[in-house]
Design a protein around this motif. Sequence first.
Motif, mmCIF file in Angstrom:
data_model
loop_
_atom_site.group_PDB
_atom_site.id
_atom_site.type_symbol
_atom_site.label_atom_id
_atom_site.label_comp_id
_atom_site.label_asym_id
_atom_site.label_seq_id
_atom_site.Cartn_x
_atom_site.Cartn_y
_atom_site.Cartn_z
ATOM 1 N N THR A 208 37.708 37.421 35.363
ATOM 2 C CA THR A 208 38.435 37.757 36.578
ATOM 3 C C THR A 208 39.906 37.929 36.222
ATOM 4 O O THR A 208 40.310 37.709 35.073
ATOM 5 C CB THR A 208 38.292 36.653 37.646
ATOM 6 O OG1 THR A 208 38.755 35.411 37.091
ATOM 7 C CG2 THR A 208 36.845 36.502 38.097
ATOM 8 N N PRO B 118 41.367 32.519 40.649
ATOM 9 C CA PRO B 118 40.619 33.297 39.659
ATOM 10 C C PRO B 118 39.731 32.443 38.762
ATOM 11 O O PRO B 118 38.668 32.888 38.332
ATOM 12 C CB PRO B 118 41.709 34.015 38.855
ATOM 13 C CG PRO B 118 42.961 33.245 39.104
ATOM 14 C CD PRO B 118 42.830 32.715 40.498
ATOM 15 N N VAL C 49 36.604 31.629 40.983
ATOM 16 C CA VAL C 49 35.736 32.806 41.138
ATOM 17 C C VAL C 49 35.054 33.139 39.817
ATOM 18 O O VAL C 49 33.860 33.474 39.774
ATOM 19 C CB VAL C 49 36.547 34.008 41.662
ATOM 20 C CG1 VAL C 49 35.694 35.272 41.671
ATOM 21 C CG2 VAL C 49 37.081 33.726 43.072
ATOM 22 N N GLY C 50 35.811 33.033 38.706
ATOM 23 C CA GLY C 50 35.218 33.306 37.397
ATOM 24 C C GLY C 50 34.120 32.318 37.060
ATOM 25 O O GLY C 50 33.081 32.693 36.490
ATOM 26 N N ALA D 45 31.100 33.179 39.094
ATOM 27 C CA ALA D 45 30.476 34.403 38.570
ATOM 28 C C ALA D 45 29.710 34.109 37.284
ATOM 29 O O ALA D 45 28.634 34.672 37.044
ATOM 30 C CB ALA D 45 31.546 35.464 38.328
ATOM 31 N N VAL E 223 28.416 34.452 42.188
ATOM 32 C CA VAL E 223 29.213 35.570 42.693
ATOM 33 C C VAL E 223 28.861 36.810 41.892
ATOM 34 O O VAL E 223 28.646 36.737 40.671
ATOM 35 C CB VAL E 223 30.728 35.273 42.580
ATOM 36 C CG1 VAL E 223 31.552 36.518 42.903
ATOM 37 C CG2 VAL E 223 31.136 34.138 43.505
ATOM 38 N N SER F 50 31.715 42.900 41.418
ATOM 39 C CA SER F 50 32.592 43.025 42.588
ATOM 40 C C SER F 50 33.980 42.436 42.339
ATOM 41 O O SER F 50 34.916 42.704 43.099
ATOM 42 C CB SER F 50 31.958 42.328 43.794
ATOM 43 O OG SER F 50 31.869 40.925 43.576
ATOM 44 N N CYS F 51 34.134 41.640 41.284
ATOM 45 C CA CYS F 51 35.423 40.988 41.014
ATOM 46 C C CYS F 51 36.385 41.879 40.238
ATOM 47 O O CYS F 51 37.592 41.592 40.187
ATOM 48 C CB CYS F 51 35.208 39.700 40.214
ATOM 49 S SG CYS F 51 34.127 38.500 41.014
ATOM 50 N N PHE G 150 43.233 37.853 41.974
ATOM 51 C CA PHE G 150 43.120 36.670 42.829
ATOM 52 C C PHE G 150 44.325 35.755 42.586
ATOM 53 O O PHE G 150 44.575 35.344 41.446
ATOM 54 C CB PHE G 150 41.830 35.896 42.519
ATOM 55 C CG PHE G 150 40.576 36.712 42.688
ATOM 56 C CD1 PHE G 150 39.973 36.835 43.926
ATOM 57 C CD2 PHE G 150 40.000 37.366 41.594
ATOM 58 C CE1 PHE G 150 38.811 37.581 44.086
ATOM 59 C CE2 PHE G 150 38.832 38.106 41.738
ATOM 60 C CZ PHE G 150 38.238 38.220 42.989
ATOM 61 N N LEU H 294 32.676 38.751 48.519
ATOM 62 C CA LEU H 294 32.414 39.347 47.214
ATOM 63 C C LEU H 294 30.929 39.656 47.023
ATOM 64 O O LEU H 294 30.578 40.608 46.305
ATOM 65 C CB LEU H 294 32.907 38.421 46.095
ATOM 66 C CG LEU H 294 34.430 38.195 46.021
ATOM 67 C CD1 LEU H 294 34.762 37.135 44.982
ATOM 68 C CD2 LEU H 294 35.149 39.513 45.683
#
Length: 511
Positions: free
Chosen positions: A5, A83, A86-87, A90, A95, A99-100, A105, A167
């Motif tokens: 990310t 980030p 989210v990473g 993912a 996630v 889409s990231c 972020f 996401l």
Amino acid sequence: MYARTFGASTQGVDGLIITVEVDSASGMPSFDIVGLPAASVRESKERVRTAIKNSGLRMRPEKVTVNLAPAEIKKESAGLDLPIAVGLLASQGRVDFESCADFVFIAELSLEGKLCHVNGILPMTITARDAGYKKIVVAKENINEALLVDGIEVFAPYDLIELVRFLNDEEKILPAKFQPVEDEENFSEFMDDFADVHGQFMAKRALEVAAAGGHNVLMVGVPGSGKTMLAKRVSSILPELTHEEALEVTKIYSVAGRLGQNGGLITQRPFQNPHHDTSPAAIIGGGAIPKPGQITLAHHGILFLDELPEFNKSVLESLREPLEEGKITISRVNGTLTFPSSVILICAMNPCPCGWSGDKDHACHCSTLEIKRYTRKLSGPLLDRIDIHIRVPRVKYEDLSSKRKAEPSSEVRKRVSAARKIQTERLGKFHIFCNAQMNHAMLQELCTLTPEAEKLLKDVFESKKLSARSFDRIKKVARTIADLDEGAEKISAKHIGEAIKLRNDLEFDMY
């Protein structure tokens, strides 16, 4: 599983895109962050782990490694929480990885998973846009600041779970719009006005010249003569910030965390008035990862140093480079950063420790040695960088009791703005905007003197034994006086004479 990310941090007053690589693999459960993270970033693993758990998102107990690239730059921003989170999600399949890729972020995470405000959003958003990113995710408190940048969509989910659903295309979030703020301050009118200052015509004229040409000023006068009052009103006669200048100032205040709840564009020129006990690092900037100091916070505005001899000598000497160059370079083990510092320096001081030296109606009780000790901190090289030196006498009773209103700031500002417009047209090809920024070569090309003016300047230079810097600064001030004189093309003896008077109105033993 590997995921990537993008987040952002600040470097000086600019943004820096950070690539966040996350690998989650089987093995002894652990959570390591590499890539020169500062303490605030190292602690993010606890915030991220707890925020994911409290958001109702399960995280498998695996060996997690997070790399922050570029690895050679130290990262200091709690905004890397998002980030990283989210990473991590993912990398564990929570996630959609694809889409990231289009997002940057930037947000801190609370322990319950809420997206929280971070400093420096404006420079980070500008950098993201310039790097080709089209979308950015920030906290709701940062919406207005991020929306100052055109060409990039801003999204502001409330918390981590809302972002995950967005996401994964399970929930729709519309791009953010500007959020009106109640009781927004109105900077269109100044509280302080030159009309409030009775008398002091010489000082007001000197400050008008300083504002018109961006010149530095030293005012010396007895206590109560109005030095501080005058200095605080210079902002009211400066021209309005251009859009580019306003963006520069707003970036600096964003990095320093001084924008407040509004987060909008700063439209008033800064005025910084540090206490004389302020340290050198607070004035010029510093820290393990350098942050802007008072002189950078005053960029495109005014730095006012009241009671000048009370400042530490090291503080005063540290101002020499930024006053000359319009920028300050700070070197640390982790790197070298340059901060802008194009300011008008206004200084005020008493003529002696008791304050009454040279006053006809009050006896000075200071010895010659005490006066020399008092003024010793003001070195010749520093005084050489101050274009205008004036004495501010005690106000007369007739001036104080007069019912006649003095000239308002709005009228002075018209003349100053007209002179600045002339300078912008003349100096635009050199990418500078006021006479104080001219170097010697520009003075040779742009400052044409009449024969009478040449003779007067030569006589004063030889009789006063002026330095080359003083010679240049007299010509700069004279050029500004000519610009105020309906944009006179040539510098006349009248302009040079006034510039010399503004430069040599004081007689100190140290001169």
